[in-house]
Motif scaffolding. Structure first.
Motif, PDB file in Angstrom:
ATOM      1  N   LEU A  36      96.928   7.601  38.186  1.00 22.72           N
ATOM      2  CA  LEU A  36      96.049   6.835  39.074  1.00 22.72           C
ATOM      3  C   LEU A  36      96.810   5.681  39.717  1.00 22.72           C
ATOM      4  O   LEU A  36      96.680   5.423  40.919  1.00 22.72           O
ATOM      5  N   LEU A  37      97.633   5.004  38.923  1.00 27.62           N
ATOM      6  CA  LEU A  37      98.449   3.923  39.477  1.00 27.62           C
ATOM      7  C   LEU A  37      99.453   4.473  40.489  1.00 27.62           C
ATOM      8  O   LEU A  37      99.689   3.884  41.547  1.00 27.62           O
ATOM      9  N   GLY A  38     100.026   5.651  40.193  1.00 32.75           N
ATOM     10  CA  GLY A  38     101.020   6.236  41.087  1.00 32.75           C
ATOM     11  C   GLY A  38     100.451   6.685  42.421  1.00 32.75           C
ATOM     12  O   GLY A  38     101.205   6.900  43.378  1.00 32.75           O
ATOM     13  N   CYS A  39      99.117   6.778  42.510  1.00 37.90           N
ATOM     14  CA  CYS A  39      98.490   7.191  43.774  1.00 37.90           C
ATOM     15  C   CYS A  39      98.740   6.199  44.905  1.00 37.90           C
ATOM     16  O   CYS A  39      98.526   6.536  46.075  1.00 37.90           O
ATOM     17  N   VAL A  40      99.180   4.983  44.557  1.00 38.23           N
ATOM     18  CA  VAL A  40      99.492   4.026  45.622  1.00 38.23           C
ATOM     19  C   VAL A  40     100.643   4.530  46.496  1.00 38.23           C
ATOM     20  O   VAL A  40     100.847   4.033  47.616  1.00 38.23           O
ATOM     21  N   LEU A  41     101.394   5.540  46.001  1.00 43.32           N
ATOM     22  CA  LEU A  41     102.458   6.125  46.830  1.00 43.32           C
ATOM     23  C   LEU A  41     101.887   6.769  48.088  1.00 43.32           C
ATOM     24  O   LEU A  41     102.591   6.910  49.095  1.00 43.32           O
ATOM     25  N   PHE A  42     100.624   7.153  48.044  1.00 42.08           N
ATOM     26  CA  PHE A  42     100.012   7.700  49.250  1.00 42.08           C
ATOM     27  C   PHE A  42      99.971   6.652  50.363  1.00 42.08           C
ATOM     28  O   PHE A  42      99.932   7.006  51.546  1.00 42.08           O
ATOM     29  N   ALA A  43      99.974   5.375  49.999  1.00 42.93           N
ATOM     30  CA  ALA A  43     100.000   4.319  51.010  1.00 42.93           C
ATOM     31  C   ALA A  43     101.333   4.314  51.744  1.00 42.93           C
ATOM     32  O   ALA A  43     101.400   3.992  52.944  1.00 42.93           O
ATOM     33  N   VAL A  44     102.416   4.674  51.031  1.00 44.30           N
ATOM     34  CA  VAL A  44     103.732   4.749  51.676  1.00 44.30           C
ATOM     35  C   VAL A  44     103.726   5.861  52.726  1.00 44.30           C
ATOM     36  O   VAL A  44     104.185   5.670  53.857  1.00 44.30           O
ATOM     37  N   ILE A  45     103.194   7.023  52.354  1.00 42.93           N
ATOM     38  CA  ILE A  45     103.101   8.121  53.309  1.00 42.93           C
ATOM     39  C   ILE A  45     102.132   7.755  54.433  1.00 42.93           C
ATOM     40  O   ILE A  45     102.315   8.133  55.592  1.00 42.93           O
ATOM     41  N   GLY A  46     101.088   6.989  54.077  1.00 43.50           N
ATOM     42  CA  GLY A  46     100.148   6.531  55.092  1.00 43.50           C
ATOM     43  C   GLY A  46     100.824   5.703  56.161  1.00 43.50           C
ATOM     44  O   GLY A  46     100.471   5.785  57.344  1.00 43.50           O
ATOM     45  N   GLY A  47     101.809   4.902  55.767  1.00 42.72           N
ATOM     46  CA  GLY A  47     102.564   4.136  56.760  1.00 42.72           C
ATOM     47  C   GLY A  47     103.302   5.041  57.721  1.00 42.72           C
ATOM     48  O   GLY A  47     103.347   4.786  58.934  1.00 42.72           O
ATOM     49  N   PHE A  48     103.873   6.137  57.207  1.00 42.54           N
ATOM     50  CA  PHE A  48     104.592   7.080  58.067  1.00 42.54           C
ATOM     51  C   PHE A  48     103.639   7.762  59.040  1.00 42.54           C
ATOM     52  O   PHE A  48     103.897   7.807  60.248  1.00 42.54           O
ATOM     53  N   VAL A  49     102.522   8.297  58.513  1.00 38.90           N
ATOM     54  CA  VAL A  49     101.614   9.041  59.390  1.00 38.90           C
ATOM     55  C   VAL A  49     100.926   8.115  60.387  1.00 38.90           C
ATOM     56  O   VAL A  49     100.536   8.548  61.474  1.00 38.90           O
TER      57      VAL A  49
END
Length: 378
Positions: A131-144
């Motif tokens: 659940l904590l690691g899901c913040v990595l989706f924010a990194v991909i969110g920056g790209f998209v």
């Protein structure tokens, strides 16, 4: 005193306007080609590719470290998959460093791989860490947010949210986590993933559209004078540094006023667009093209010394169509600069000088009767 119905403030138009703006944003065509060319021609493109590569390297390192951490992937299959992802991420990082910025297929595939790769790595971890690691989706969110269309952005956000809620639901079913604490943590992760991308994408889409419209000719879609200035100032010196031959080419449609007088302005506009398309097809591999006046175009190209003359003289043939309903001819002037030309060092503004010389060559071609090419070395 009573107010008429017409005098009462209406609340519907702003809402309708907002819905329309969001719909226009969601359905708008995303110009991947413009983004690719911008990133590959602008100095910031190298920095962006470097940052993406460093992010991939960092994720690989953290994934490798997780193999030795409590709650990390365990078991042979999980370990092998995590190591596979680490190696794949490093290869992709190398591609970002070594290759030009990709087009539509490249950026979409990268975003899809990133989402699927992160999810597959998270499900191998202890659920609390996942659940904590899901913040990595924010990194991909920056790209998209910056590089893909609104539809792909929304798809990413839906996928990432589903992954977060799935992991949170699995934690809840375990019954070993305080419900309120789980709710807070899930909300924080969702905020990190969702809060910025859509707002930023709408803003950036509007901003980039305004930026492009400020440098593009509205009729042909070619660069205007403002856009050409920046593009040429980057292109020609780059050609000189690489030992290529450079040229500025000015193209003017002969007797264009008679086209408008005889056939009308709509047909005249069609001729302008047709010439723009053919000129772009002929020289765009070697440089940039713009419309600098009503029936005048300018191209800046870099290529080998053996090819430059053929490229310039081929313009006249490329713009002529035997079956055109409204046949036109063009006058072409070109200023050619070899890499060793003294103009690069003796002139404070070699690009401006080359442009003025090419323009004067075009007028020489027109004065000689038109439908010809006049070139000069400078």
């Amino acid at each position: 005193m009573s107010l008429s119905r017409e005098a009462l403030p209406s609340r519907r138009p702003p809402a309708v306007g907002a819905r329309k703006a969001v719909l226009e944003w969601f359905t708008a065509a995303h110009d991947y080609e413009w983004m690719r060319e911008f990133q590959n021609s602008h100095r910031s493109g190298k920095v962006i590719r470097l940052l993406i590569a460093l992010s991939m390297i960092n994720i690989s390192v953290m994934s490798f470290i997780s193999l030795f951490a409590d709650g990390g992937p365990s078991g042979a299959a999980a370990t092998i998959w995590t190591l596979t992802l680490c190696i794949t991420n490093l290869i992709i990082a190398a591609l970002w460093l070594l290759l030009p910025f990709p087009g539509r297929l490249g950026v979409v595939l990268f975003a899809v791989y990133a989402d699927l790769g992160i999810t597959s790595a998270l499900v191998l971890m202890e659920l609390g860490n996942a659940l904590l690691g899901c913040v990595l989706f924010a990194v991909i969110g920056g790209f998209v947010t910056f590089f893909v269309s609104p539809r792909w952005l929304v798809l990413h956000l839906v996928f990432a949210s589903a992954a977060v809620l799935g992991i949170a639901g699995a934690l809840y079913l375990q019954g070993r986590t305080d419900t309120l604490n789980l709710l807070v943590r899930t909300n924080v992760v969702l905020l990190a993933i969702m809060s910025v991308p859509i707002t930023s994408h709408i803003f950036l889409t509007t901003l980039s559209a305004d930026a492009r419209s400020s440098v593009l000719d509205p009729l042909t879609g070619l660069l205007n004078r403002r856009g050409l200035t920046t593009a040429i100032e980057d292109l020609l010196p780059q050609g000189q540094r690489n030992g290529w031959c450079a040229a500025v080419v000015v193209v003017d449609i002969d007797n264009f006023k008679s086209v408008n007088d005889i056939y009308g302005h709509d047909e005249g506009d069609a001729v302008i667009c047709r010439v723009a398309e053919r000129l772009t097809a002929h020289v765009s591999r070697y440089g940039v093209v713009g419309r600098t006046g009503g029936e005048e175009y300018l191209a800046a190209v870099v290529t080998s010394r053996l090819h430059i003359d053929a490229l310039i003289h081929g313009v006249r043939r490329a713009l002529h169509g035997a079956n055109d309903a409204i046949p036109v001819t063009v006058s072409i002037g070109a200023a050619i600069l070899y890499a060793e030309s003294d103009l690069w060092t003796d002139s404070a503004d070699p690009v401006g000088t080359a442009t003025r010389v090419a323009d004067s060559m075009m007028y020489e071609a027109k004065a000689a009767g038109g439908n010809r090419v006049v070139t000069t070395l400078i």
